[in-house]
Write a protein that holds these residues in place. Structure first.
Motif, PDB file in Angstrom:
ATOM      1  N   ILE A  25      -6.575  -6.172  -7.399  1.00  0.00           N
ATOM      2  CA  ILE A  25      -6.588  -6.435  -8.974  1.00  0.00           C
ATOM      3  C   ILE A  25      -7.602  -5.504  -9.500  1.00  0.00           C
ATOM      4  CG2 ILE A  25      -6.466  -7.778 -10.779  1.00  0.00           C
ATOM      5  CD1 ILE A  25      -5.504 -10.016  -9.091  1.00  0.00           C
ATOM      6  N   VAL A  26      -6.981  -4.677 -10.388  1.00  0.00           N
ATOM      7  CA  VAL A  26      -8.066  -3.642 -11.145  1.00  0.00           C
ATOM      8  C   VAL A  26      -8.354  -3.918 -12.179  1.00  0.00           C
ATOM      9  CG1 VAL A  26      -7.214  -1.506  -9.654  1.00  0.00           C
ATOM     10  CG2 VAL A  26      -6.000  -2.186 -11.729  1.00  0.00           C
ATOM     11  N   VAL A  45      -1.542  -1.804  -3.271  1.00  0.00           N
ATOM     12  CA  VAL A  45      -0.561  -2.946  -3.615  1.00  0.00           C
ATOM     13  C   VAL A  45      -1.230  -3.728  -4.776  1.00  0.00           C
ATOM     14  CG1 VAL A  45       0.873  -5.084  -3.060  1.00  0.00           C
ATOM     15  CG2 VAL A  45       0.301  -3.189  -1.353  1.00  0.00           C
ATOM     16  N   GLY A  46      -0.853  -3.718  -5.819  1.00  0.00           N
ATOM     17  CA  GLY A  46      -1.627  -4.450  -7.136  1.00  0.00           C
ATOM     18  C   GLY A  46      -1.023  -5.950  -7.092  1.00  0.00           C
ATOM     19  N   MET A  47      -1.995  -7.102  -6.867  1.00  0.00           N
ATOM     20  CA  MET A  47      -1.613  -8.378  -6.825  1.00  0.00           C
ATOM     21  C   MET A  47      -1.825  -9.038  -8.077  1.00  0.00           C
ATOM     22  SD  MET A  47      -0.451  -8.714  -3.519  1.00  0.00           S
ATOM     23  CE  MET A  47      -0.875 -10.272  -2.888  1.00  0.00           C
ATOM     24  N   ARG A  48      -1.762 -10.462  -8.139  1.00  0.00           N
ATOM     25  CA  ARG A  48      -1.777 -10.975  -9.457  1.00  0.00           C
ATOM     26  C   ARG A  48      -3.120 -11.999  -9.369  1.00  0.00           C
ATOM     27  NH1 ARG A  48       2.411 -10.425 -12.547  1.00  0.00           N
ATOM     28  NH2 ARG A  48       0.784 -11.260 -14.227  1.00  0.00           N
ATOM     29  N   LEU A  71      -9.604  -5.203  -2.920  1.00  0.00           N
ATOM     30  CA  LEU A  71     -10.370  -4.539  -4.021  1.00  0.00           C
ATOM     31  C   LEU A  71     -10.361  -5.175  -5.035  1.00  0.00           C
ATOM     32  CD1 LEU A  71     -11.844  -1.924  -4.702  1.00  0.00           C
ATOM     33  CD2 LEU A  71      -9.500  -1.258  -6.063  1.00  0.00           C
ATOM     34  N   VAL A  72     -11.506  -5.882  -5.744  1.00  0.00           N
ATOM     35  CA  VAL A  72     -11.608  -6.990  -6.721  1.00  0.00           C
ATOM     36  C   VAL A  72     -12.889  -6.263  -7.746  1.00  0.00           C
ATOM     37  CG1 VAL A  72     -11.067  -8.516  -5.233  1.00  0.00           C
ATOM     38  CG2 VAL A  72     -13.497  -8.307  -5.650  1.00  0.00           C
ATOM     39  N   VAL A  73     -12.634  -6.785  -8.978  1.00  0.00           N
ATOM     40  CA  VAL A  73     -13.560  -6.611  -9.942  1.00  0.00           C
ATOM     41  C   VAL A  73     -14.830  -7.555  -9.943  1.00  0.00           C
ATOM     42  CG1 VAL A  73     -11.938  -5.577 -11.564  1.00  0.00           C
ATOM     43  CG2 VAL A  73     -12.731  -8.083 -11.754  1.00  0.00           C
ATOM     44  N   SER A  74     -15.971  -7.125 -10.738  1.00  0.00           N
ATOM     45  CA  SER A  74     -17.062  -8.133 -10.537  1.00  0.00           C
ATOM     46  C   SER A  74     -17.097  -9.475 -10.959  1.00  0.00           C
ATOM     47  CB  SER A  74     -18.143  -7.330 -11.396  1.00  0.00           C
ATOM     48  OG  SER A  74     -17.520  -6.974 -12.812  1.00  0.00           O
ATOM     49  N   GLY A  77     -13.774 -12.123 -10.370  1.00  0.00           N
ATOM     50  CA  GLY A  77     -12.731 -11.280  -9.510  1.00  0.00           C
ATOM     51  C   GLY A  77     -13.248 -11.403  -8.215  1.00  0.00           C
ATOM     52  N   LEU A  78     -14.559 -11.265  -7.848  1.00  0.00           N
ATOM     53  CA  LEU A  78     -15.006 -11.504  -6.424  1.00  0.00           C
ATOM     54  C   LEU A  78     -15.086 -12.794  -5.998  1.00  0.00           C
ATOM     55  CD1 LEU A  78     -16.356 -10.268  -4.001  1.00  0.00           C
ATOM     56  CD2 LEU A  78     -18.420 -10.950  -4.881  1.00  0.00           C
TER      57      LEU A  78
END
Ligand code: ADP
Ligand code: MG
Length: 542
Positions: A25-26, A45-48, A71-74, A77-78
């Motif tokens: 998730i970006v 692949v963008g997930m929810r 891939l995750v945000v800070s 997200g992590l």
């Protein structure tokens, strides 16, 4: 001088490691990383939710043996990905998690989504680090990727501070690293392999347990060969299912509890003796069970049960080593593994024509045969009947064979006999030979009435003294050659010990319409019917 951004360096470094998939998730600060990954040819692949993204990435790792990226945000997200990382690590599945983090120059100041990410990931990963500079990113990525698949697979974490993503550096200054080779394959110590092979050869009731480590290790071809060469029964764990097909004749999943409890030697292929396997302890396992443990993680050896042989190495390679021992020494083990009633009837039921007449008598033979051998036509089954008479079978079979011949029905008569039941009228095989009646007699031979003893035990009894005083009354001569009785009169006699021999003897007999056949099927003398589960059905209560 060409400049590259942090995001580009990450993407290229991942691509060099042959990463094919990225789930995530970006958001700030990793949008550019996802875009650069796509530009480098990685599928994004963008997930929810980050947890699901991490589950997806680790499944790719398990299914292909090559790690994918999450891939995750800070901050949150992590943290959302921790569930996924823990799951991957506990499952021993490789995955690479890349998390954005707050800018380095705002650290400890209460930056946006600030969190001690590298430290927090330690509990959920094998490796957790932040590159110290843009130049160092490729080598950290290579190390994380390598750590995720080398040794016992697991999750690895790379922390990328937000300010690194769009910072630039001369391409020449970046220390790019080439693709890490597939994990080196380790072999078990040869003397331990030899020990394991001899323990396995001595086993009375061996069992192979196939775990998800065997699935991950892609050892299906070697395991199939071992199972079939040695005639080993096997039990898959939930995700070990399918390494060999569930309908393989050696699969004992339907009798899981019994198999676990009665096995005297267990080969553990890529499965831990944790709660899934009742810790390998009584009452679910035999107290004296000998475990041959195959795992690539040395620390796993001896957890809960001390193995009799610890084969440290890659499952595919170690199973090949074991195969080497058995191929050299022939099929000794297979000979030592008698079939039981269920195996015999499984094959017989598969091969018999639907319209055959089944005559049956004997104790276990008739009881178990009734449930496993099906009839499809009326008046095609004859057995011990209301009076429970033993010795009726061969007479019934002769009558049925004469009738079917006169009717030109093409229906085959098959007589399934216990060895004791066969003895009552065994000489009628001469009648069958004289009239060329193509009856097929299958003697399910367990050396006795209800059950007998094996030849070794019989020899012990002989040494103990007068057999009339020491031999249990239920015993008959071990491995008696009833097949030779049939052969003596010109019929076909087959001595059958293995599943392959059973199938080929039955197929040959079914092709022959000129004379009778007798298959003398030697089964485990201790083979018995499944225990009655309901106390009100057992004999003692009647
Ligand atoms: P299950 O859930 O099927 O019982 P586990 O996850 O408990 O399986 O056990 C899998 C085991 O397999 C782990 O101990 C892991 O170290 C091991 N393993 C994974 N891959 C290999 C391999 N290629 N060779 C040997 N052991 C492996
Ligand atoms: Mg018998």
């Amino acid at each position: 001088m060409e400049e590259v951004t942090g995001a580009q360096i990450i993407a290229e470094a991942l691509r060099v490691q042959n990463v094919e998939y990225m789930f995530g998730i970006v958001g700030v600060p990793v949008i550019e990383v996802a875009m650069a990954a796509q530009a480098a040819g990685i599928k994004y692949v963008g997930m929810r939710n980050e947890q699901a993204a991490c589950y997806a990435a680790q499944a790719i790792g398990y299914l292909t043996g090559r790690a994918a990226v999450c891939l995750v945000v800070s901050g949150p997200g992590l943290i959302h990905a921790f569930g996924g990382m823990a799951n991957a690590n506990v499952n021993c599945w490789p995955v690479l998690v890349i998390g954005g983090s707050s800018d380095q120059n705002q650290e400890t100041m209460g930056a946006f989504q600030e969190f001690p990410q590298v430290e927090a990931c330690r509990l959920y990963s094998k490796f957790s680090a932040r590159p110290s500079s843009l130049e160092a990113i490729p080598s950290v990525i290579e190390k994380a990727f390598r750590s995720s698949t080398y040794g016992r697979p697991g999750a690895c974490y790379i922390d990328i501070s937000g300010d690194m993503v769009n910072a630039r550096v001369d391409r020449d200054r970046v220390r790019f690293v080439s693709c890490c080779p597939p994990p080196p394959v380790s072999l078990a110590e040869p003397s331990a392999v030899g020990d394991a092979a001899s323990v396995l050869k001595e086993a009375k009731r061996p069992l192979l347990i196939i775990g998800k480590g065997a699935a991950y290790g892609q050892a299906e071809r070697e395991i199939k060969e071992l199972v079939e060469l040695c005639g080993l029964p096997f039990l898959p764990t939930p995700m070990g299912k399918g390494v060999l097909p569930d309908d393989h004749p050696n699969c004992v999943a339907a009798a899981r509890s019994r198999a676990l409890l009665q096995a005297d030697v267990i080969v553990l292929l890529g499965a831990r003796l944790n709660w899934i396997l009742h810790f390998g302890l009584p009452p679910r396992f035999h107290p004296q069970v000998k475990i041959i443990q195959v795992d690539l993680c040395a620390e796993e050896m001896g957890n809960n049960v001390r193995p009799i042989a610890a084969l440290l190495g890659d499952i595919r390679a170690v199973v090949s080593q074991l195969l080497g021992c058995f191929r050299k020494e022939g099929l000794a083990l297979r000979q030592a593994l008698p079939m039981n009633y269920y195996t015999v009837f499984h094959h017989v039921a598969q091969l018999l024509p639907r319209d055959c007449v089944i005559v049956s008598e004997g104790a276990n033979t008739m009881d178990i045969g009734r449930t496993l051998l099906h009839n499809y036509l009326p008046r095609h089954r004859l057995d011990a009947g209301t009076f429970g008479t033993m010795g009726v079978g061969l007479g019934f079979a002769i009558a049925a064979a004469v009738l079917e011949r006169d009717r030109r029905s093409g229906h085959r008569v098959v007589c399934v006999e216990g060895d004791s039941a066969f003895g009552f009228s065994g000489m009628e095989v001469e009648t069958m030979c004289r009239y060329k009646l193509p009856v097929i007699i299958i003697v399910v031979n367990n050396n006795g009435i209800y059950s007998g003893v094996d030849p070794d035990t019989w020899r012990e009894l002989e040494k103990m003294g007068d057999l009339t005083t020491v031999a249990p009354p239920v015993t008959l001569l071990p491995d008696a050659r009833y097949d030779e009785v049939m052969a003596a009169f010109g019929g076909r006699g087959f001595l059958v010990r293995t599943q392959e021999e059973l199938r080929s003897a039955l197929e040959l007999s079914l092709q022959d319409w000129e004379r009778p056949s007798l298959l003398n099927v030697l089964i485990d003398p201790a083979s018995d019917r499944k225990q009655q589960e309901f106390s009100w059905l057992t004999r003692s209560n009647l």
